[in-house]
Design a protein around this motif. Structure first.
Motif, PDB file in Angstrom:
ATOM      1  N   THR A  15       0.841  -1.211   0.000  1.00  0.00           N
ATOM      2  CA  THR A  15       0.000   0.000   0.000  1.00  0.00           C
ATOM      3  C   THR A  15       0.867   1.250   0.000  1.00  0.00           C
ATOM      4  O   THR A  15       0.636   2.195  -0.779  1.00  0.00           O
ATOM      5  N   ARG A  16       1.890   1.281   0.888  1.00  0.00           N
ATOM      6  CA  ARG A  16       2.776   2.442   0.951  1.00  0.00           C
ATOM      7  C   ARG A  16       3.578   2.583  -0.340  1.00  0.00           C
ATOM      8  O   ARG A  16       3.842   3.704  -0.801  1.00  0.00           O
ATOM      9  N   GLU A  65       2.673   1.715  -3.431  1.00  0.00           N
ATOM     10  CA  GLU A  65       1.836   2.238  -4.508  1.00  0.00           C
ATOM     11  C   GLU A  65       1.552   3.713  -4.295  1.00  0.00           C
ATOM     12  O   GLU A  65       1.532   4.501  -5.261  1.00  0.00           O
TER      13      GLU A  65
END
Length: 877
Positions: free
Chosen positions: A858-859, A861
């Motif tokens: 997530t981080r 992207e």
């Protein structure tokens, strides 16, 4: 055009009719526009350029004569001449239109208003003409300026009788102004200065078609010389007088037409007066000329290769003919015998018998050997160069030559001045005949900002750098190369590697692999041993290995050194590769080589040599490297007066990894900077690497907080310092321990180390969020070299960090923008390697989240999207 625009039958001045003038100007402008459009269409159909420039001159002639008839009475005592390029009957779409009005001063004054009306009428018709109004005596006076004389020499009567023509001819005759010998000397000096403005090479990324070396001005200079010395300003007259050979004449005419076609097309594409083949125009011009991309090269590269080859031929012939003119003026001069076949004529190496030289390649190789053996010579005599040019078709490719001839070539490489020999062979066309693959890369450019030379000129630059190493006296740009050179068993093997390292470019595929195949075939054909052949082949195949390792990997990591040493395998390969790499990088661009890269390669060479001497079966462990560095750094500090207790306390303030990844002199310098400072204080140090232009090393120790790395980078960027390498380590007690290798963006005005220290102290003392990247105007040329950003995020080898790779278009402030995004995304930087290749940035970062853990998906992207948005926002349209 307008038949009504004729002077009155009684010869009186035509009446002033402003309304009529405006109508005529509008009609003339429209007619000229139609003519220009028709000429452009004929250009696109491939019509001969000489017909096009003559056609435009003819159309302009008609308009100017009509305007003259409207304004100037037939009995005014004034005559009209075209001068300069227009006087030659050549007009390119945006060329200057230079006019001379010839008449005595009384007539000039009497018709001053009419002449002003005439010039205004031309401008209204779209002809931005410039005119000089002079009497014959004033022409003589003005011609004291040789540039004025040059323009006047190319006169052509537009409205002039025989008496006026004779008067102008007499006014600028050699017996009145600039006799032949003086004219020759001043034009040679003018050409020398003009060439110097362009770096004495035609191989510029944005060459000047008119004034650059090998451009049209060089051909015109020969015509001016012929006119002043021989009395005729056309190249054909030089054939009659024996000043030029038929092959030289045909070559010069062919290249003149090629350059003229490029210039005509450039004017069409630019739509304005432009002589420089700028990036803005290269692609559209290549398309307009009918070039298309293929598997081996872009259309623009094909067009530019044609230009570079044309310019090179013009330069060669220009040099020969100027030498012949000089000999005609100064006489044959002193002759000094060298042996039974060669002599020095006026200091130039000359074959006594031209016919002997024309027998074939063996004689040609003998000529180059004699030339190399006499470094005191001024060069090659023009008549011998003429004979050599006619002999070129008789020189076979090496794979078709007899073994004895191949041995002669290798003897040249083992003899005196081997690099000079190869340079001369390349310039005179011999090397391309002997090695056809070299002819293929002659004039070949790569459409980027990294390779500022054509492939052949880059190759010669690499060889010249090797010659510097061989000289043994050292060069301040290369700290270690001259000490390594004596270790080479057979220096000619390194010269062959340099000659072949880029010879595979432009053929599709990996040029290193293609070049390695060519190098092996060449070495085997020339009788080299298998060991020597294998060394040359390996060097060509691996010539990028050391550069990539030094610039993209951490050479302080023992594992990196061990992998590189394993690939190199032995000291002989290492020394050859080190010298080739230094010469290659320094020969790619004058701006690419710097003190940081010099030290980087020297450190890699030293570390690898130690690893090879120790034995690859005994790799250096991290602990052992740390202990060695600490001992050496301690000795340096003791020599400076520090006690063991002081040193122990200073070393305790440093992270353990710093002892692994820094040199002992760095560790000692950092320790001295920390002496006496409180553990919570910010400590900044800056020092010159080597010399005034060598760049700086910057060190920062400060309590950790979010955004520190970005704040430091932004501050360095505002100081005009380009970061080459950055290392961010976690220090004891919640501190950070960052080091930077930086170079001044403006080497002529670098900041002082103390200025860097003060700026960083001030920046880190306040609110870091207030520091934002500077906004700058992006360089014009970058819009032609857009690289779609590629952002890679993957786990690092140790699994404790994320490895981020960024490839994109380089620009001022790029790293500041990137680190600003990292700060906004709460990402910490632990290491950074900044590599720039022309317009291409290839940067590597070791990063982690705010808790020093690798980034999750997530981080990752989110970071990728934020970087793309920032890069897109800053990119030129």
């Amino acid at each position: 055009m307008n038949a009504a625009a004729q002077p009155p039958a009684d010869g009186s001045s035509p009446p002033s009719t402003p309304d009529g003038d405006a109508a005529w100007a509008a009609a003339a402008r429209a007619a000229l526009a139609r003519s220009d459009a028709a000429l452009a269409a004929r250009f696109d159909r491939g019509e001969e350029v000489d017909a096009l420039v003559a056609g435009r001159a003819g159309a302009v002639d008609a308009a100017i004569r009509e305007a003259w008839a409207r304004c100037i009475a037939a009995d005014a005592g004034l005559s009209l001449f075209a001068v300069g390029g227009y006087g030659r009957g050549e007009l390119f779409p945006q060329s200057d239109i230079d006019l001379l009005v010839l008449g005595e001063e009384v007539a000039q004054q009497a018709h001053r208003d009419a002449l002003a009306r005439f010039l205004a009428l031309l401008w209204d018709a779209g002809l931005q003409a410039s005119q000089a109004v002079r009497s014959p005596a004033q022409c003589t006076e003005a011609a004291a300026d040789q540039t004025v004389l040059t323009a006047l020499m190319e006169w052509r009567g537009l409205v002039a009788d025989d008496a006026a023509r004779q008067a102008l001819r007499a006014a600028i005759a050699p017996d009145r102004v600039w006799p032949a010998r003086a004219f020759f000397r001043v034009k040679v000096e003018e050409q020398r200065q003009r060439h110097a403005r362009f770096g004495d090479t035609a191989d510029n990324l944005e060459p000047n078609l008119k004034d650059g070396p090998g451009g049209l001005r060089d051909i015109q200079t020969l015509r001016w010389m012929a006119q002043r010395l021989l009395g005729s300003g056309n190249l054909e007259s030089m054939l009659t007088f024996g000043q030029i050979g038929a092959v030289e004449f045909d070559t010069l005419e062919r290249e003149r037409k090629a350059l003229s076609r490029l210039r005509f097309g450039l004017h069409l594409v630019a739509g304005r007066r432009e002589e420089r083949l700028r990036f803005d125009y290269q692609k559209p011009l290549a398309t307009r000329l009918g070039h298309t991309d293929d598997a081996d090269s872009l259309a623009v590269e094909q067009m530019m290769q044609g230009f570079y080859r044309s310019a090179g031929r013009v330069l060669r012939i220009n040099d020969r003919l100027l030498q012949r003119f000089e000999e005609q003026l100064e006489g044959a001069g002193e002759t000094l015998p060298l042996d039974e076949r060669f002599e020095l004529r006026r200091g130039y190496v000359a074959a006594r018998d031209r016919a002997w030289l024309q027998q074939g390649a063996a004689e040609v190789f003998e000529l180059f050997g004699v030339w190399a053996a006499h470094p005191e010579s001024r060069g090659l005599h023009s008549m011998t160069a003429w004979a050599l040019a006619e002999t070129l078709p008789k020189i076979p490719a090496y794979d078709e030559a007899a073994p004895a001839l191949r041995e002669r070539f290798m003897a040249l490489l083992r003899g005196p001045q081997p690099v000079k020999v190869l340079e001369r062979m390349a310039r005179l066309g011999v090397l391309g005949r002997w090695i056809p693959a070299f002819a293929q890369v002659s004039g070949r450019m790569q459409f980027d900002l990294f390779h500022v030379y054509t492939v052949d000129q880059h190759t010669l630059a690499v060889l010249r750098n090797l010659a510097i190493f061989a000289a043994g006296s050292g060069d301040e740009r290369f700290s270690n190369a001259h000490t390594v050179w004596p270790s080479l068993r057979k220096p000619e093997l390194l010269l062959l590697a340099g000659l072949f390292h880029d010879i595979g470019k432009g053929r599709g595929g990996d040029h290193s692999e293609l070049g390695a195949v060519d190098a092996r075939e060449f070495c085997e054909a020339h009788g080299l041993s298998e060991a020597d052949t294998a060394l040359v082949e390996w060097l060509v195949r691996k010539h990028l290995l050391m550069s990539v390792t030094a610039q993209k990997q951490d050479i302080t990591d023992p594992e990196v050194i061990h992998r590189f040493a394993t690939a190199v395998a032995d000291r002989q390969r290492l020394d050859h590769l080190y010298l080739l790499t230094c010469a290659d990088i320094a020969g790619t661009s004058p701006k690419l080589w710097n003190a940081w890269k010099d030290r980087l390669l020297a450190d890699l060479h030293t570390a690898t040599r130690f690893a090879l001497r120790r034995g690859l079966e005994h790799p250096v462990a991290a602990g052992e490297r740390i202990a060695e560095n600490q001992v050496t750094a301690r000795n340096l500090l003791v020599a400076d007066g520090f006690t063991d207790a002081d040193i122990d306390a200073l070393f305790a303030c440093m992270p353990d990894e710093n002892f692994l990844r820094s040199r002992p002199d760095q560790i000692a310098w950092q320790a001295a900077a920390l002496y006496g400072a409180d553990s919570a204080a910010t400590v900044v140090g800056a020092r010159l690497l080597r010399g005034d232009a060598g760049g700086y090393e910057v060190f920062v120790r400060t309590p950790d907080r979010d955004g520190l790395f970005a704040a430091i980078v932004i501050t360095l960027d505002r100081l005009g310092l380009a970061i080459q390498q950055a290392r961010a380590l976690d220090g004891p007690g919640g501190s950070i321990f960052d080091t930077f290798q930086v170079l001044p963006s403006d080497p002529q005005n670098p900041p002082a180390p103390a200025q860097i220290e003060v700026a960083l102290q001030r920046a880190l003392a306040g609110d870091l969020d207030r520091l934002l990247p500077s906004r700058r105007t992006q360089p014009r040329h970058l819009k032609h070299f857009r690289i779609a950003p590629r952002i890679g995020l993957e786990p690092a080898a140790n699994g404790q960090r994320t490895r981020m790779s960024l490839i994109c278009t380089d620009r001022p402030g790029l790293l500041a923008d990137v680190t600003h995004v990292l700060r906004q995304q709460h990402v910490r930087v632990h290491d950074a390697r900044i590599a720039t290749f022309g317009e291409r940035a290839e940067d590597l970062f070791l990063i982690a989240d705010a808790d020093d853990r690798p980034l999750d998906d997530t981080r990752s992207e989110a970071l990728r999207e934020a970087l793309r948005a920032a890069l897109d926002a800053a990119s030129p349209p």
